[in-house]
Design a protein around this motif. Sequence first.
Motif, mmCIF file in Angstrom:
data_model
loop_
_atom_site.group_PDB
_atom_site.id
_atom_site.type_symbol
_atom_site.label_atom_id
_atom_site.label_comp_id
_atom_site.label_asym_id
_atom_site.label_seq_id
_atom_site.Cartn_x
_atom_site.Cartn_y
_atom_site.Cartn_z
ATOM 1 N N ASN A 113 0.844 -1.193 0.000
ATOM 2 C CA ASN A 113 0.000 0.000 0.000
ATOM 3 C C ASN A 113 0.880 1.245 0.000
ATOM 4 N N ILE A 114 0.248 2.376 -0.223
ATOM 5 C CA ILE A 114 0.998 3.621 -0.399
ATOM 6 C C ILE A 114 1.752 4.005 0.869
ATOM 7 N N ARG A 115 1.194 3.653 2.039
ATOM 8 C CA ARG A 115 1.879 4.000 3.291
ATOM 9 C C ARG A 115 3.179 3.217 3.421
ATOM 10 N N GLN A 116 3.172 1.950 3.012
ATOM 11 C CA GLN A 116 4.402 1.151 3.038
ATOM 12 C C GLN A 116 5.437 1.742 2.087
ATOM 13 N N ILE A 117 4.962 2.164 0.908
ATOM 14 C CA ILE A 117 5.869 2.745 -0.076
ATOM 15 C C ILE A 117 6.464 4.043 0.452
ATOM 16 N N GLU A 118 5.648 4.875 1.120
ATOM 17 C CA GLU A 118 6.150 6.123 1.698
ATOM 18 C C GLU A 118 7.198 5.846 2.767
ATOM 19 N N ALA A 119 6.967 4.836 3.584
ATOM 20 C CA ALA A 119 7.938 4.490 4.631
ATOM 21 C C ALA A 119 9.249 4.012 4.009
ATOM 22 N N PHE A 120 9.155 3.181 2.976
ATOM 23 C CA PHE A 120 10.347 2.695 2.282
ATOM 24 C C PHE A 120 11.117 3.865 1.658
ATOM 25 N N HIS A 121 10.401 4.774 1.032
ATOM 26 C CA HIS A 121 11.041 5.921 0.401
ATOM 27 C C HIS A 121 11.717 6.819 1.446
ATOM 28 N N ALA A 122 11.038 7.045 2.563
ATOM 29 C CA ALA A 122 11.606 7.885 3.620
ATOM 30 C C ALA A 122 12.861 7.242 4.211
ATOM 31 N N PHE A 123 12.819 5.922 4.381
ATOM 32 C CA PHE A 123 13.999 5.238 4.913
ATOM 33 C C PHE A 123 15.168 5.299 3.940
ATOM 34 N N SER A 176 17.705 5.957 7.949
ATOM 35 C CA SER A 176 17.469 5.678 9.360
ATOM 36 C C SER A 176 15.981 5.474 9.597
ATOM 37 N N VAL A 177 15.642 4.432 10.366
ATOM 38 C CA VAL A 177 14.238 4.208 10.730
ATOM 39 C C VAL A 177 13.729 5.346 11.582
ATOM 40 N N THR A 178 14.578 5.842 12.480
ATOM 41 C CA THR A 178 14.179 6.949 13.363
ATOM 42 C C THR A 178 13.869 8.199 12.553
ATOM 43 N N HIS A 179 14.775 8.547 11.640
ATOM 44 C CA HIS A 179 14.577 9.750 10.832
ATOM 45 C C HIS A 179 13.384 9.599 9.873
ATOM 46 N N ALA A 180 13.184 8.382 9.373
ATOM 47 C CA ALA A 180 12.029 8.144 8.518
ATOM 48 C C ALA A 180 10.736 8.370 9.293
ATOM 49 N N GLY A 181 10.713 7.905 10.567
ATOM 50 C CA GLY A 181 9.537 8.119 11.402
ATOM 51 C C GLY A 181 9.291 9.600 11.655
ATOM 52 N N GLU A 182 10.378 10.352 11.879
ATOM 53 C CA GLU A 182 10.237 11.790 12.100
ATOM 54 C C GLU A 182 9.656 12.485 10.863
ATOM 55 N N ARG A 183 10.119 12.068 9.689
ATOM 56 C CA ARG A 183 9.619 12.685 8.461
ATOM 57 C C ARG A 183 8.137 12.388 8.257
ATOM 58 N N LEU A 184 7.737 11.147 8.577
ATOM 59 C CA LEU A 184 6.347 10.742 8.346
ATOM 60 C C LEU A 184 5.434 11.078 9.524
ATOM 61 N N GLY A 185 6.023 11.450 10.647
ATOM 62 C CA GLY A 185 5.221 11.775 11.819
ATOM 63 C C GLY A 185 4.659 10.559 12.514
ATOM 64 N N ILE A 186 5.397 9.444 12.459
ATOM 65 C CA ILE A 186 4.956 8.220 13.126
ATOM 66 C C ILE A 186 6.114 7.669 13.950
ATOM 67 N N SER A 187 5.828 6.655 14.760
ATOM 68 C CA SER A 187 6.857 6.100 15.648
ATOM 69 C C SER A 187 7.827 5.195 14.901
ATOM 70 N N GLN A 188 8.973 4.894 15.559
ATOM 71 C CA GLN A 188 9.966 4.007 14.955
ATOM 72 C C GLN A 188 9.413 2.599 14.751
ATOM 73 N N GLY A 243 24.036 -3.542 13.654
ATOM 74 C CA GLY A 243 22.794 -3.094 14.271
ATOM 75 C C GLY A 243 21.961 -2.157 13.408
ATOM 76 N N ARG A 244 22.410 -1.908 12.189
ATOM 77 C CA ARG A 244 21.678 -0.993 11.311
ATOM 78 C C ARG A 244 21.152 -1.732 10.093
ATOM 79 N N LEU A 245 20.040 -1.262 9.559
ATOM 80 C CA LEU A 245 19.493 -1.825 8.335
ATOM 81 C C LEU A 245 20.248 -1.273 7.138
ATOM 82 N N VAL A 246 20.688 -2.176 6.261
ATOM 83 C CA VAL A 246 21.411 -1.779 5.061
ATOM 84 C C VAL A 246 20.629 -2.285 3.847
#
Length: 305
Positions: free
Chosen positions: A2-12, A17-29, A53-56
């Motif tokens: 769905n589009i929300r998953q795609i937005e999260a993938f794009h932000a990451f 960073s998962v943290t920074h992606a959450g900040e951009r989207l306004g949602i939690s890590q 410890g990081r996603l690559v």
Amino acid sequence: MNIRQIEAFHAFMETGSVTHAGERLGISQPAVSKLLKGFGESCGFKLFMRSNGRLVPTLEARLVAAEVERLIAGTERIERVAAAVRNREWGQVTIAALPALASRYLPRALSPFLAEQRDLRLTLQSRASPRIAELVMAQQVDIGLSILPFDHPDVTAEAVIRFDLMCFLPSQHPLAKKTTIGVEDLRNESFISLERDDCSLMTIDRAFQMRGVQKRNRIEVPMSETACSFVANGVGVSILPPFVGMDYPSDQLVRRPLLPKTSMDIWLLTSSRRPLSLAAQQLTEFIHAALASFQQPLPAAASEQ
């Protein structure tokens, strides 16, 4: 997916960073992690590997990211277009207007509006009034400007203005010294007339007949602006709408009020079966304002129509 998953993938992919992606989207890590997991499952192959410890992102993830980038750019464009449509800055409008308006006055009057609305596409057609009504009824144009109303359930006719016809004279003509011109003053004058099928001709001829004056037609032309050109060159006089010949200087052509007053209406025709776009609505408002300076008082019956 769905589009929300795609937005999260794009932000990451953009932030790394998962943290920074959450900040951009306004949602939690954790919410981002859940969306990324769901997106990976939808793709059917591994998108990320863990390193220190990081996603690559994997090579496959980078391939998908290129397509996602194009998709996001497209949605951003849709958002900009939607905002432009909402603000009446985007669209396509077709106008059919009588030649006296379409040849010179409307292009000049609408230019400031179009200069500000650079994403608005306009088509302006010059047509005789009966043909304008047909085009509106067939929904081939958005707006019609006619000197004839049109009584049909598929067409909405609104009286925009009532204007007085004026006498156009060469600047050196003896009658140019007068502040008003009576129909009687035009006896024996070489008259420049519009074609027989022009809707204003019957009104002009009636004014002559009521005063018992024989109109001496010398030249017949298809358009009001053509008549102005002949007048400016001293060939004869004419009776025309006040919004034509406005580019001629006073040392070439003068216009004087005609007595008795001979009035005509301009009707704005739209389809009653299809609502106007937001851009077309704004354009009709601008047309009302552009023609307002020629307004003469409308009788109560015309106003009610």
